[in-house]
Write an enzyme that holds these catalytic residues in place. Structure first.
Site, PDB file in Angstrom:
ATOM      1  N   ARG A 110      42.863  48.546  36.338  1.00 35.92           N
ATOM      2  CA  ARG A 110      41.996  47.819  37.501  1.00 35.92           C
ATOM      3  C   ARG A 110      42.892  47.850  38.837  1.00 35.92           C
ATOM      4  O   ARG A 110      42.568  47.293  39.597  1.00 35.92           O
ATOM      5  CB  ARG A 110      41.618  46.385  37.273  1.00 35.92           C
ATOM      6  CG  ARG A 110      40.682  46.318  36.061  1.00 35.92           C
ATOM      7  CD  ARG A 110      39.701  44.972  36.117  1.00 35.92           C
ATOM      8  NE  ARG A 110      38.710  44.974  35.019  1.00 35.92           N
ATOM      9  CZ  ARG A 110      37.865  44.438  35.056  1.00 35.92           C
ATOM     10  NH1 ARG A 110      37.376  43.776  36.189  1.00 35.92           N
ATOM     11  NH2 ARG A 110      36.990  44.520  34.028  1.00 35.92           N
ATOM     12  N   ARG A 121      32.570  40.934  32.950  1.00 34.00           N
ATOM     13  CA  ARG A 121      31.822  41.520  33.738  1.00 34.00           C
ATOM     14  C   ARG A 121      32.361  41.897  35.052  1.00 34.00           C
ATOM     15  O   ARG A 121      33.502  41.603  35.103  1.00 34.00           O
ATOM     16  CB  ARG A 121      30.574  40.855  33.389  1.00 34.00           C
ATOM     17  CG  ARG A 121      29.617  40.736  34.518  1.00 34.00           C
ATOM     18  CD  ARG A 121      28.597  40.107  34.062  1.00 34.00           C
ATOM     19  NE  ARG A 121      28.225  39.743  35.128  1.00 34.00           N
ATOM     20  CZ  ARG A 121      27.023  39.626  35.428  1.00 34.00           C
ATOM     21  NH1 ARG A 121      26.183  39.853  34.631  1.00 34.00           N
ATOM     22  NH2 ARG A 121      26.278  39.335  36.479  1.00 34.00           N
ATOM     23  N   GLY A 122      31.826  41.840  36.143  1.00 35.06           N
ATOM     24  CA  GLY A 122      32.868  42.009  37.399  1.00 35.06           C
ATOM     25  C   GLY A 122      33.308  40.919  37.647  1.00 35.06           C
ATOM     26  O   GLY A 122      32.964  39.943  38.585  1.00 35.06           O
ATOM     27  N   THR A 123      34.893  40.965  37.822  1.00 37.83           N
ATOM     28  CA  THR A 123      35.745  39.606  38.169  1.00 37.83           C
ATOM     29  C   THR A 123      37.041  40.348  38.745  1.00 37.83           C
ATOM     30  O   THR A 123      37.410  41.372  37.967  1.00 37.83           O
ATOM     31  CB  THR A 123      35.787  38.888  36.571  1.00 37.83           C
ATOM     32  OG1 THR A 123      34.642  38.316  36.174  1.00 37.83           O
ATOM     33  CG2 THR A 123      36.677  37.605  37.266  1.00 37.83           C
ATOM     34  N   THR A 124      37.521  39.569  39.431  1.00 41.73           N
ATOM     35  CA  THR A 124      38.946  40.082  39.824  1.00 41.73           C
ATOM     36  C   THR A 124      39.952  38.821  39.785  1.00 41.73           C
ATOM     37  O   THR A 124      39.424  37.714  39.750  1.00 41.73           O
ATOM     38  CB  THR A 124      39.163  40.611  41.279  1.00 41.73           C
ATOM     39  OG1 THR A 124      40.379  41.462  41.384  1.00 41.73           O
ATOM     40  CG2 THR A 124      39.032  39.949  42.378  1.00 41.73           C
TER      41      THR A 124
END
Length: 505
Positions: A498, A326-329
């Site tokens: 991304r 889910r949102g991760t960098t």
């Protein structure tokens, strides 16, 4: 490989530039990683925030050991009554697929990033923290053009970014989401980072920002109290070490789940290879399916059973009796001496509300279905995560750092890139850009274009369980990867899914 001495791979050009600037100024890989994390708060705001958590997998030059700094989020110590809690669903729209998340103050777990940054700095850093935040502070104050990819991310989670007055002021000034080319700035966050460098992690516990977090939680339906913030501790862990061929793969250990699931997938593929099977896309599909089944059966005990060899017979039986069907960098830095930092961080998608005027949202980790289905969580524990910052050490001295965001696709994305590097001997860029698949627990298989024709035919034959994507997409993660060898040099690749980038210094 490039003959540059150091290499950075990250999810945004500004993130990579901040790390590279610190390397050029004499900092080591860990200094550079801290600078990159701070810049990610600014430039990758959908993925990262001071209100979230993460992990650092660290390898110090000249040492055979690797350590994992766990600064992921804790569940609140005490759950409020349901009728007092703000917790509601939104739908993130990826295009061909949607995913439901919950937001509101009741979705926020105890953040750990501030404490994590200072634990990293105290143990491994060399330059002053004030220097390390400078690139991020400058970018947040002066602003920078929003890229097309970041603008696209804004549309994916538009309901979150437009939920409150505070989020609209930053992400949708004038009532309209910022678009590609618009100037994005966040002066509140610039002030927060400057303040953090001055006061240290206490700013986020008993300091002014900690008090603002507690007040917001109390007044707007959250669970967090001052006790949650002051009792939080960064954990230093031994990684889950897995041998794959002659390489040693350092993976995120329990209580996180991602590392054990990657290890299971690697073990399954090795068993396939030992039985004479090719390690191709068919094999990856089988390994992902078997991993899902193992996760269902063994849950949190999977890592221990793997380490103890208990699952060896199960893997062999699975290979002999494959299913029909889910949102991760992330930021990697390897410096000229071979120090390696692989940092994964996440804010979930954010809870939809800015903390005071400090320029950031708290996480919504309690609203992540893959972590806390149906708001089902135990009080006062470190939350499990799919994040899996990984370092691979090969016998010839090659060091590889990799990791990704992507919710429950993290484990399958890292597995595929690791196999491309170790089993197929691909260059880093080719290993990262190769098409990917992902198998859900229900058997639904998502896949990108470019697979071998026979594999695509087989996947489409799954009918309703086949989900072809028209192009490569951030849904399949963003496996930014850096590789270093003392004599051969360095190479890196940011995942184009991304908008990743790499730089040598």
């Amino acid at each position: 490989m490039s003959k540059g001495h150091s290499v950075v791979a990250a999810g945004h050009a500004l993130t990579a530039a901040a790390a590279a600037e610190i390397l050029a100024d004499g900092g080591n890989a860990f200094d550079a990683a801290i600078a990159g994390v701070c810049m990610a708060f600014v430039a990758e705001a959908v993925f990262a925030s001071p209100g979230g958590g993460g992990f650092l997998m660290a390898r110090q030059a000249g040492r055979s050991t690797v350590k994992l700094f766990d600064f992921f989020v804790d569940t609140p110590l005490k759950r409020r009554q349901a009728d007092e809690v703000s917790f509601f669903p939104i739908e993130a729209n990826f295009g061909p697929a949607t995913q439901e998340f919950h937001i509101g103050l009741g979705s926020s777990a105890t953040p750990g990033i501030a404490q994590g940054l200072f634990a990293m700095h105290e143990a491994l850093g060399t330059l002053p923290m004030k220097r390390l935040v400078e690139p991020a502070v400058t970018a947040a104050r002066q602003g920078f053009p929003l890229t097309a990819f970041q603008a696209y991310l804004f549309t994916v989670i538009a309901p979150i970014l437009q939920e409150s007055e505070g989020t609209r002021a930053i992400f949708a000034p004038g009532g309209k989401l910022l678009e590609a080319g618009d100037t994005f700035r966040n002066e509140g966050l610039a002030e927060t980072l400057s303040w953090l460098a001055e006061d240290g992690a206490r700013l986020f516990t008993e300091g002014d920002i900690g008090r603002a977090i507690v007040a917001q939680s109390r007044d707007r339906g959250g669970h967090l109290t001052m006790q949650d913030l002051t009792r939080y501790r960064v954990e230093l862990r031994d990684p889950l070490l897995w041998r794959h061929g002659r390489a040693s793969v350092a993976l995120n250990p329990p209580p996180s789940a991602g590392g054990a699931l990657i290890a299971f997938g690697l073990a399954y593929l090795e068993a396939l290879a030992a039985s004479g099977e090719a390690i191709d896309t068919h094999a990856l599909h089988a390994a992902m399916t078997a991993t899902n089944e193992a996760r269902t059966r063994h849950g949190e005990g999977l890592a221990e059973r793997l380490a103890g060899g208990v699952l060896a017979d199960e893997i062999r039986k699975a290979v002999r009796h494959p299913k029909a069907y889910r949102g991760t960098t992330h930021i990697n830095v390897i410096d000229k001496d071979g120090n390696a930092a692989a940092v994964s961080l996440s804010n979930g998608e954010g809870n939809g509300f800015i903390v005071g005027e400090h320029g950031f949202m708290l996480n919504n980790m309690l609203g992540e279905e893959d972590l806390c289905a149906h708001d089902d969580w135990r009080e006062g524990v470190r939350l499990s995560s799919m994040m899996a910052p990984t370092i691979i050490l090969e016998p010839d001295g090659t060091v590889t750092a990799l990791g990704t965001g992507g919710s429950n696709r993290i484990r399958t994305a890292i597995l595929q890139v690791a196999v491309n590097l170790l089993a197929h001997g691909m260059r880093v860029e080719d290993a990262v850009t190769a098409p990917r698949i992902h198998v859900e627990r229900d058997g639904t298989t998502s896949f990108e274009p470019g697979l071998p024709e026979d594999m695509e035919t087989a996947l489409r034959a799954l009918g309703e369980r086949a989900r072809p994507w028209p192009a490569q997409n951030l849904f399949f993660g963003g496996v930014h990867t850096a590789r270093w060898h003392e004599k051969r040099g360095v190479e890196g690749a940011g995942d184009p899914r991304r908008q990743g980038t790499s730089r040598t210094v």
